[in-house]
Write a protein that holds these residues in place. Structure first.
Motif, PDB file in Angstrom:
ATOM      1  N   UNK A  73       1.421  70.021  -1.127  1.00  0.00           N
ATOM      2  CA  UNK A  73       1.793  68.950  -0.217  1.00  0.00           C
ATOM      3  C   UNK A  73       0.796  67.798  -0.276  1.00  0.00           C
ATOM      4  N   UNK A  74       1.273  66.652   0.187  1.00  0.00           N
ATOM      5  CA  UNK A  74       0.467  65.440   0.260  1.00  0.00           C
ATOM      6  C   UNK A  74       0.808  64.730   1.565  1.00  0.00           C
ATOM      7  N   UNK A  75      -0.074  63.821   1.977  1.00  0.00           N
ATOM      8  CA  UNK A  75       0.144  63.081   3.215  1.00  0.00           C
ATOM      9  C   UNK A  75       0.011  61.591   2.954  1.00  0.00           C
ATOM     10  N   UNK A  76       0.757  60.821   3.744  1.00  0.00           N
ATOM     11  CA  UNK A  76       0.705  59.366   3.681  1.00  0.00           C
ATOM     12  C   UNK A  76       0.801  58.841   5.110  1.00  0.00           C
ATOM     13  N   UNK A  77      -0.034  57.871   5.433  1.00  0.00           N
ATOM     14  CA  UNK A  77      -0.021  57.275   6.769  1.00  0.00           C
ATOM     15  C   UNK A  77       0.798  55.990   6.704  1.00  0.00           C
ATOM     16  N   UNK A  78       1.809  55.906   7.561  1.00  0.00           N
ATOM     17  CA  UNK A  78       2.654  54.718   7.628  1.00  0.00           C
ATOM     18  C   UNK A  78       2.242  53.930   8.866  1.00  0.00           C
ATOM     19  N   UNK A 128      -1.995  62.441  -6.085  1.00  0.00           N
ATOM     20  CA  UNK A 128      -2.400  61.551  -4.993  1.00  0.00           C
ATOM     21  C   UNK A 128      -1.769  60.193  -5.231  1.00  0.00           C
ATOM     22  N   UNK A 129      -0.822  59.867  -4.422  1.00  0.00           N
ATOM     23  CA  UNK A 129      -0.154  58.575  -4.522  1.00  0.00           C
ATOM     24  C   UNK A 129      -0.721  57.623  -3.492  1.00  0.00           C
ATOM     25  N   UNK A 130       0.154  56.848  -2.902  1.00  0.00           N
ATOM     26  CA  UNK A 130      -0.237  55.912  -1.863  1.00  0.00           C
ATOM     27  C   UNK A 130      -0.693  56.685  -0.633  1.00  0.00           C
ATOM     28  N   UNK A 131      -1.857  56.351  -0.122  1.00  0.00           N
ATOM     29  CA  UNK A 131      -2.363  57.024   1.073  1.00  0.00           C
ATOM     30  C   UNK A 131      -1.952  56.297   2.353  1.00  0.00           C
ATOM     31  N   UNK A 132      -1.809  54.958   2.277  1.00  0.00           N
ATOM     32  CA  UNK A 132      -1.448  54.154   3.436  1.00  0.00           C
ATOM     33  C   UNK A 132      -0.368  53.169   3.026  1.00  0.00           C
ATOM     34  N   UNK A 133       0.651  53.019   3.881  1.00  0.00           N
ATOM     35  CA  UNK A 133       1.744  52.085   3.605  1.00  0.00           C
ATOM     36  C   UNK A 133       2.223  51.491   4.924  1.00  0.00           C
ATOM     37  N   UNK A 184       4.976  58.651  -4.772  1.00  0.00           N
ATOM     38  CA  UNK A 184       4.133  59.837  -4.914  1.00  0.00           C
ATOM     39  C   UNK A 184       4.445  60.455  -6.284  1.00  0.00           C
ATOM     40  N   UNK A 185       3.437  60.667  -7.140  1.00  0.00           N
ATOM     41  CA  UNK A 185       3.720  61.282  -8.457  1.00  0.00           C
ATOM     42  C   UNK A 185       3.864  62.801  -8.344  1.00  0.00           C
ATOM     43  N   UNK A 186       4.880  63.314  -9.011  1.00  0.00           N
ATOM     44  CA  UNK A 186       5.108  64.764  -9.102  1.00  0.00           C
ATOM     45  C   UNK A 186       4.866  65.163 -10.548  1.00  0.00           C
ATOM     46  N   UNK A 206       3.613  56.665  11.397  1.00  0.00           N
ATOM     47  CA  UNK A 206       3.074  57.989  11.659  1.00  0.00           C
ATOM     48  C   UNK A 206       2.546  58.611  10.380  1.00  0.00           C
ATOM     49  N   UNK A 207       2.198  59.875  10.454  1.00  0.00           N
ATOM     50  CA  UNK A 207       1.716  60.611   9.294  1.00  0.00           C
ATOM     51  C   UNK A 207       2.919  61.294   8.646  1.00  0.00           C
TER      52      UNK A 207
END
Length: 190
Positions: free
Chosen positions: A154-159, A58-63, A71-73, A127-128
Motif C-alpha cells: 500500500x501507499x498513501x497520498x495526502x489530498x 512511491x508516486x505523488x505524496x501530496x496533491x 502511482x506507479x505499479x 484527506x489521506x
C-alpha cells in the motif's frame, strides 16, 4: 471463463470425431496435443503464481483536490515464460469517510523482466488517500485456468483542499478597531 472451457471441450469432441472417422495419424496427433495442452496450461498457472510479484512505487505524496494523482505499479515476472494476461485489484479509500473504490488493472510482462504501469486516479475530497493492492489473478495463455495470489502492498497520498485567494485590503480603520482590546472586562466574569 466457462464459455472458453465449453468451446475448448467442443473443439476436443470435434477433433476426436475427425480422428475416429479418418485413418490418417494426423488427427490423432492433434487430439493428443489438445488433450495434453490443458494439463500444461494448468501447471503453467501454478508456475506463474509462484514467480510473479507486484509492488507499489512511491508516486505523488501530496496533491490538490480534483488533481490527477499518478502511482506507479511495478509488475515483476521472474519466470522463464511471458505472462500475457494478469489482473491486479487496486483499492483506493479515503480515511475520512471510509469509502472504498476498486479498480482492476490488466498487466502483461515478458519473461525475466519488470514492467511499471502508471495508475492514475482523481479525488474530489481532501484527506489521506490509501492505495492498496488486494490480489493478482494470473491467467494461462488460452484463459482456461486462473490462479489468485493475495498481496499486501500500500501507499498513501495526502489530498489538500482548494485554496482561494481573497482580495482583502487591511487599512488603519481595520487595524485599530475599537472592540479589540488587550484587557479583560473587570466587571464581568470570563
Amino acid at each position: 471463463m466457462w464459455g472458453r472451457k465449453i468451446v475448448y471441450i467442443l473443439l476436443v469432441i470435434i477433433t476426436s470425431y475427425i480422428a475416429l472417422m479418418y485413418e490418417s495419424p494426423v488427427p490423432g496427433v492433434f487430439l493428443a496435443f489438445e488433450l495434453l495442452l490443458p494439463i500444461a496450461l494448468f501447471a503453467l498457472t501454478w508456475y506463474h503464481k509462484k514467480n510473479v510479484k507486484v509492488t507499489i512505487g512511491n508516486g505523488q505524496q501530496v496533491a490538490d483536490c480534483e488533481e490527477k494523482i499518478e502511482i506507479p505499479i511495478r509488475f515483476h515476472n521472474n519466470g522463464w515464460f511471458p505472462i500475457t494476461d494478469a489482473s491486479v485489484r487496486v483499492n483506493v479509500s479515503n480515511t475520512l469517510d471510509g469509502e472504498k473504490e476498486s479498480y482492476d488493472i490488466n498487466l502483461r510482462a515478458p519473461a525475466k523482466t519488470s514492467v511499471t504501469v502508471p495508475f492514475t486516479f482523481c479525488s474530489t475530497y481532501c484527506g489521506v488517500i490509501k492505495i492498496s493492492l488486494e490480489r493478482i489473478v494470473v491467467f494461462d495463455y488460452l484463459r482456461l485456468f486462473q490462479r489468485k495470489k493475495t498481496i499486501s502492498a500500500q501507499a498513501e497520498c495526502v489530498v489538500m483542499p482548494h485554496l482561494l485567494d481573497l482580495q482583502v485590503a487591511v487599512t488603519d480603520a481595520c487595524r485599530n478597531f475599537d472592540s479589540d482590546s488587550e484587557e479583560y472586562d473587570k466587571h464581568n466574569a470570563g
